[in-house]
Design a protein around this motif. Sequence first.
Motif, mmCIF file in Angstrom:
data_model
loop_
_atom_site.group_PDB
_atom_site.id
_atom_site.type_symbol
_atom_site.label_atom_id
_atom_site.label_comp_id
_atom_site.label_asym_id
_atom_site.label_seq_id
_atom_site.Cartn_x
_atom_site.Cartn_y
_atom_site.Cartn_z
ATOM 1 N N ARG A 1 8.583 -6.957 -14.958
ATOM 2 C CA ARG A 1 7.972 -6.351 -16.064
ATOM 3 C C ARG A 1 8.374 -6.975 -17.432
ATOM 4 O O ARG A 1 7.508 -7.590 -18.118
ATOM 5 C CB ARG A 1 8.104 -4.908 -16.058
ATOM 6 C CG ARG A 1 7.362 -4.263 -17.535
ATOM 7 C CD ARG A 1 7.862 -2.944 -17.799
ATOM 8 N NE ARG A 1 6.922 -2.272 -18.866
ATOM 9 C CZ ARG A 1 7.256 -2.299 -19.953
ATOM 10 N NH1 ARG A 1 8.369 -2.867 -20.467
ATOM 11 N NH2 ARG A 1 6.282 -1.834 -20.925
ATOM 12 N N MET B 1 5.337 -6.553 -8.755
ATOM 13 C CA MET B 1 5.516 -5.125 -9.339
ATOM 14 C C MET B 1 4.692 -4.310 -8.570
ATOM 15 O O MET B 1 5.026 -3.281 -8.121
ATOM 16 C CB MET B 1 5.180 -5.253 -10.811
ATOM 17 C CG MET B 1 5.919 -5.679 -11.657
ATOM 18 S SD MET B 1 5.262 -5.806 -13.498
ATOM 19 C CE MET B 1 5.296 -3.853 -13.946
ATOM 20 N N ARG C 1 10.881 0.720 -1.675
ATOM 21 C CA ARG C 1 10.432 0.693 -3.137
ATOM 22 C C ARG C 1 11.767 0.278 -4.075
ATOM 23 O O ARG C 1 12.794 0.404 -3.760
ATOM 24 C CB ARG C 1 9.816 1.686 -3.732
ATOM 25 C CG ARG C 1 8.428 1.986 -3.082
ATOM 26 C CD ARG C 1 7.471 3.088 -3.435
ATOM 27 N NE ARG C 1 6.353 3.130 -2.700
ATOM 28 C CZ ARG C 1 5.496 4.095 -3.029
ATOM 29 N NH1 ARG C 1 5.653 5.249 -3.824
ATOM 30 N NH2 ARG C 1 4.417 4.065 -2.244
ATOM 31 N N GLN D 1 6.415 -1.136 -6.461
ATOM 32 C CA GLN D 1 6.054 0.057 -7.004
ATOM 33 C C GLN D 1 5.253 0.902 -6.029
ATOM 34 O O GLN D 1 5.282 1.978 -6.140
ATOM 35 C CB GLN D 1 5.574 -0.164 -8.489
ATOM 36 C CG GLN D 1 5.512 1.240 -9.168
ATOM 37 C CD GLN D 1 5.090 0.779 -10.497
ATOM 38 O OE1 GLN D 1 5.150 -0.426 -11.076
ATOM 39 N NE2 GLN D 1 4.773 2.005 -11.541
ATOM 40 N N VAL E 1 10.818 -4.079 -10.101
ATOM 41 C CA VAL E 1 9.777 -3.844 -10.792
ATOM 42 C C VAL E 1 9.993 -3.945 -12.445
ATOM 43 O O VAL E 1 9.335 -4.488 -13.115
ATOM 44 C CB VAL E 1 9.297 -2.347 -10.601
ATOM 45 C CG1 VAL E 1 7.939 -1.945 -11.564
ATOM 46 C CG2 VAL E 1 8.939 -2.053 -9.334
#
Length: 207
Positions: free
Chosen positions: A131, A110, A122, A114, A127
Amino acid sequence: MTTLYHCPDARSFRCLWLLEEMQHPYELQQMAFPPRTSAPDYLKINPTGSVPFLQDESITLSESGAILEYLATRYPSAGLAVAQGHPAHGPWLNWLHFGEASLTTPLATMLRYQYFEPAERRQPAVVADFREFFLNRLALVDAALQGHDYLVDDRFTAADVSVGYALMLSKMLGLHEAFPPAVLGYWNRLRERDGYKAAKAAQRVTA
């Protein structure tokens, strides 16, 4: 002499925290992140250019989970290991390495996609996926803490340092808002420990 090569709040913080919990004498060699570019001579000591890197007499290690296991078992008088033959030894080993393999690895991914990658590289979808992966694994921590203050043997061990570092890192990503009550209480207990506070202070003093 025990020497730890460290970058503030990187995975090497696990090792620094454990050393403080053990009250084991050590020398801290602190570098800016990433050390492979901020301290090029470090590559002569550790060719990967990553942290942590621990030298303990003739022993050298570069994986944070291995360092925690080594220190806790090499210096058992600190009481942060669970001995072989004890019924909780297997769970202790599992949680000790779960903190890195199942919790910190998705967080590192992540962070990379990020913050660390250039804007054009990115990946918000990556991400979001990691998560969810992290929160699914965190549910296992929540289950283990039901009715318990710590993960193994109803006492603080190196396994709590391993998992606690992942919680610290997840807080930096704002994921603490999703902590279940038992995990939040656990994190609050960990960050109030003298060893945790001493490790935070040590890296500030060295900076």
